[in-house]
Design a protein around this motif. Sequence first.
Motif, PDB file in Angstrom:
ATOM      1  N   ASN A 183       6.788   4.189  -7.187  1.00 20.51           N
ATOM      2  CA  ASN A 183       7.879   4.793  -6.431  1.00 20.51           C
ATOM      3  C   ASN A 183       8.013   4.104  -5.073  1.00 20.51           C
ATOM      4  O   ASN A 183       7.120   4.202  -4.223  1.00 20.51           O
ATOM      5  N   LEU A 184       9.128   3.415  -4.868  1.00 22.40           N
ATOM      6  CA  LEU A 184       9.331   2.676  -3.622  1.00 22.40           C
ATOM      7  C   LEU A 184       9.314   3.583  -2.397  1.00 22.40           C
ATOM      8  O   LEU A 184       8.933   3.162  -1.312  1.00 22.40           O
ATOM      9  N   GLY A 185       9.699   4.822  -2.557  1.00 15.80           N
ATOM     10  CA  GLY A 185       9.672   5.769  -1.450  1.00 15.80           C
ATOM     11  C   GLY A 185       8.268   6.122  -0.989  1.00 15.80           C
ATOM     12  O   GLY A 185       8.093   6.723   0.061  1.00 15.80           O
ATOM     13  N   CYS A 186       7.264   5.755  -1.768  1.00 15.78           N
ATOM     14  CA  CYS A 186       5.869   6.050  -1.426  1.00 15.78           C
ATOM     15  C   CYS A 186       5.138   4.866  -0.829  1.00 15.78           C
ATOM     16  O   CYS A 186       3.951   4.969  -0.519  1.00 15.78           O
ATOM     17  N   CYS A 201      13.893  11.510 -13.676  1.00 16.81           N
ATOM     18  CA  CYS A 201      14.200  10.583 -12.573  1.00 16.81           C
ATOM     19  C   CYS A 201      15.288  11.149 -11.670  1.00 16.81           C
ATOM     20  O   CYS A 201      15.225  11.023 -10.452  1.00 16.81           O
ATOM     21  N   ARG A 202      16.289  11.766 -12.268  1.00 16.57           N
ATOM     22  CA  ARG A 202      17.377  12.344 -11.475  1.00 16.57           C
ATOM     23  C   ARG A 202      16.873  13.473 -10.588  1.00 16.57           C
ATOM     24  O   ARG A 202      17.196  13.554  -9.410  1.00 16.57           O
ATOM     25  N   ARG A 203      16.046  14.325 -11.151  1.00 17.11           N
ATOM     26  CA  ARG A 203      15.554  15.477 -10.386  1.00 17.11           C
ATOM     27  C   ARG A 203      14.569  15.083  -9.288  1.00 17.11           C
ATOM     28  O   ARG A 203      14.515  15.727  -8.240  1.00 17.11           O
ATOM     29  N   THR A 204      13.774  14.057  -9.521  1.00 17.57           N
ATOM     30  CA  THR A 204      12.762  13.676  -8.528  1.00 17.57           C
ATOM     31  C   THR A 204      13.200  12.495  -7.678  1.00 17.57           C
ATOM     32  O   THR A 204      12.450  12.083  -6.786  1.00 17.57           O
ATOM     33  N   ARG A 205      14.384  11.937  -7.941  1.00 20.10           N
ATOM     34  CA  ARG A 205      14.916  10.795  -7.184  1.00 20.10           C
ATOM     35  C   ARG A 205      13.952   9.604  -7.241  1.00 20.10           C
ATOM     36  O   ARG A 205      13.762   8.882  -6.276  1.00 20.10           O
ATOM     37  N   PHE A 206      13.347   9.434  -8.403  1.00 20.07           N
ATOM     38  CA  PHE A 206      12.348   8.387  -8.608  1.00 20.07           C
ATOM     39  C   PHE A 206      13.021   7.017  -8.581  1.00 20.07           C
ATOM     40  O   PHE A 206      13.991   6.783  -9.286  1.00 20.07           O
ATOM     41  N   TRP A 207      12.494   6.104  -7.766  1.00 16.96           N
ATOM     42  CA  TRP A 207      13.032   4.743  -7.627  1.00 16.96           C
ATOM     43  C   TRP A 207      11.874   3.772  -7.790  1.00 16.96           C
ATOM     44  O   TRP A 207      11.191   3.444  -6.819  1.00 16.96           O
ATOM     45  N   PRO A 208      11.613   3.303  -9.004  1.00 19.49           N
ATOM     46  CA  PRO A 208      10.443   2.464  -9.213  1.00 19.49           C
ATOM     47  C   PRO A 208      10.709   0.965  -9.190  1.00 19.49           C
ATOM     48  O   PRO A 208      11.785   0.487  -9.521  1.00 19.49           O
ATOM     49  N   HIS A 253       0.853  -1.180   0.000  1.00 15.02           N
ATOM     50  CA  HIS A 253       0.000   0.000   0.000  1.00 15.02           C
ATOM     51  C   HIS A 253       0.889   1.229   0.000  1.00 15.02           C
ATOM     52  O   HIS A 253       1.939   1.246   0.650  1.00 15.02           O
ATOM     53  N   GLY A 254       0.462   2.257  -0.733  1.00 19.00           N
ATOM     54  CA  GLY A 254       1.275   3.454  -0.817  1.00 19.00           C
ATOM     55  C   GLY A 254       0.437   4.704  -0.929  1.00 19.00           C
ATOM     56  O   GLY A 254      -0.783   4.649  -1.128  1.00 19.00           O
ATOM     57  N   SER A 255       1.124   5.830  -0.818  1.00 20.74           N
ATOM     58  CA  SER A 255       0.443   7.119  -0.886  1.00 20.74           C
ATOM     59  C   SER A 255       1.451   8.213  -1.199  1.00 20.74           C
ATOM     60  O   SER A 255       2.654   8.032  -1.072  1.00 20.74           O
ATOM     61  N   CYS A 256       0.900   9.360  -1.597  1.00 16.93           N
ATOM     62  CA  CYS A 256       1.738  10.551  -1.704  1.00 16.93           C
ATOM     63  C   CYS A 256       1.993  11.060  -0.280  1.00 16.93           C
ATOM     64  O   CYS A 256       1.524  10.462   0.696  1.00 16.93           O
ATOM     65  N   HIS A 257       2.694  12.158  -0.129  1.00 18.89           N
ATOM     66  CA  HIS A 257       3.048  12.653   1.204  1.00 18.89           C
ATOM     67  C   HIS A 257       1.832  13.102   2.002  1.00 18.89           C
ATOM     68  O   HIS A 257       1.705  12.810   3.197  1.00 18.89           O
ATOM     69  N   CYS A 258       0.900  13.794   1.361  1.00 20.41           N
ATOM     70  CA  CYS A 258      -0.264  14.315   2.097  1.00 20.41           C
ATOM     71  C   CYS A 258      -1.381  13.288   2.239  1.00 20.41           C
ATOM     72  O   CYS A 258      -2.328  13.513   2.997  1.00 20.41           O
ATOM     73  N   GLY A 259      -1.287  12.169   1.525  1.00 20.50           N
ATOM     74  CA  GLY A 259      -2.276  11.106   1.635  1.00 20.50           C
ATOM     75  C   GLY A 259      -3.475  11.252   0.715  1.00 20.50           C
ATOM     76  O   GLY A 259      -4.375  10.415   0.738  1.00 20.50           O
ATOM     77  N   ALA A 260      -3.495  12.303  -0.108  1.00 17.42           N
ATOM     78  CA  ALA A 260      -4.624  12.476  -1.028  1.00 17.42           C
ATOM     79  C   ALA A 260      -4.670  11.362  -2.070  1.00 17.42           C
ATOM     80  O   ALA A 260      -5.743  10.926  -2.467  1.00 17.42           O
ATOM     81  N   VAL A 261      -3.498  10.910  -2.520  1.00 11.65           N
ATOM     82  CA  VAL A 261      -3.398   9.828  -3.502  1.00 11.65           C
ATOM     83  C   VAL A 261      -3.002   8.562  -2.764  1.00 11.65           C
ATOM     84  O   VAL A 261      -1.992   8.531  -2.067  1.00 11.65           O
ATOM     85  N   PHE A 306       1.785  13.314 -10.534  1.00 11.92           N
ATOM     86  CA  PHE A 306       2.159  14.010  -9.318  1.00 11.92           C
ATOM     87  C   PHE A 306       0.895  14.399  -8.557  1.00 11.92           C
ATOM     88  O   PHE A 306      -0.120  14.742  -9.162  1.00 11.92           O
ATOM     89  N   CYS A 307       0.972  14.398  -7.258  1.00 10.27           N
ATOM     90  CA  CYS A 307      -0.129  14.926  -6.450  1.00 10.27           C
ATOM     91  C   CYS A 307      -0.099  16.444  -6.555  1.00 10.27           C
ATOM     92  O   CYS A 307       0.935  17.071  -6.314  1.00 10.27           O
ATOM     93  N   GLN A 308      -1.216  17.041  -6.911  1.00 16.43           N
ATOM     94  CA  GLN A 308      -1.259  18.494  -7.073  1.00 16.43           C
ATOM     95  C   GLN A 308      -1.222  19.236  -5.740  1.00 16.43           C
ATOM     96  O   GLN A 308      -1.023  20.446  -5.717  1.00 16.43           O
ATOM     97  N   HIS A 309      -1.361  18.514  -4.628  1.00 12.86           N
ATOM     98  CA  HIS A 309      -1.324  19.153  -3.312  1.00 12.86           C
ATOM     99  C   HIS A 309       0.090  19.158  -2.722  1.00 12.86           C
ATOM    100  O   HIS A 309       0.580  20.189  -2.292  1.00 12.86           O
TER     101      HIS A 309
END
Length: 133
Positions: free
Chosen positions: A96-99, A34-41, A6-14, A72-75
């Motif tokens: 994104n594993l970080g999510c 990917c470099r700018r957002t540190r995306f790790w899928p 289970h995953g979510s964005c930082h604010c939990g909206a997604v 991206f979450c718009q919030h």
Amino acid sequence: MLKTYHGSCHCGAVRFEADLDLTQSTYRCNCSICRRTRFWPAIAKPEGFRLLAGEAALTKYLFNTRKNEHYFCQHCGVRAFGLGTETPVGLMYGVNLGCLDDVTDEELANAPVTWVDGRNDNWGQAPAFFRHL
């Protein structure tokens, strides 16, 4: 072995759930986004990804070839997943594993990584330098 995370964005909206096998390769890429957002899928098949909440909170970003969809979450601005429309494995979700809310530190530390030279469109080879990714 597939496991439902289970995953979510930082604010939990997604919020989402995804069936992932973290004994299979995850990816780190040096392309501009990917470099700018540190995306790790990790990769989920379309039937293995379920958006549970927040579709209206998502913003889709397309660039370059406009083939891959970056969400991206718009919030809070967090990129929780993307949709690869033309990849070597066909249609797939990059999660994104970080999510992931319920992944352990041990699972993350043991997840194998394939380094990808997306900056030079050399998808089958690692870039010369990658420890910073």
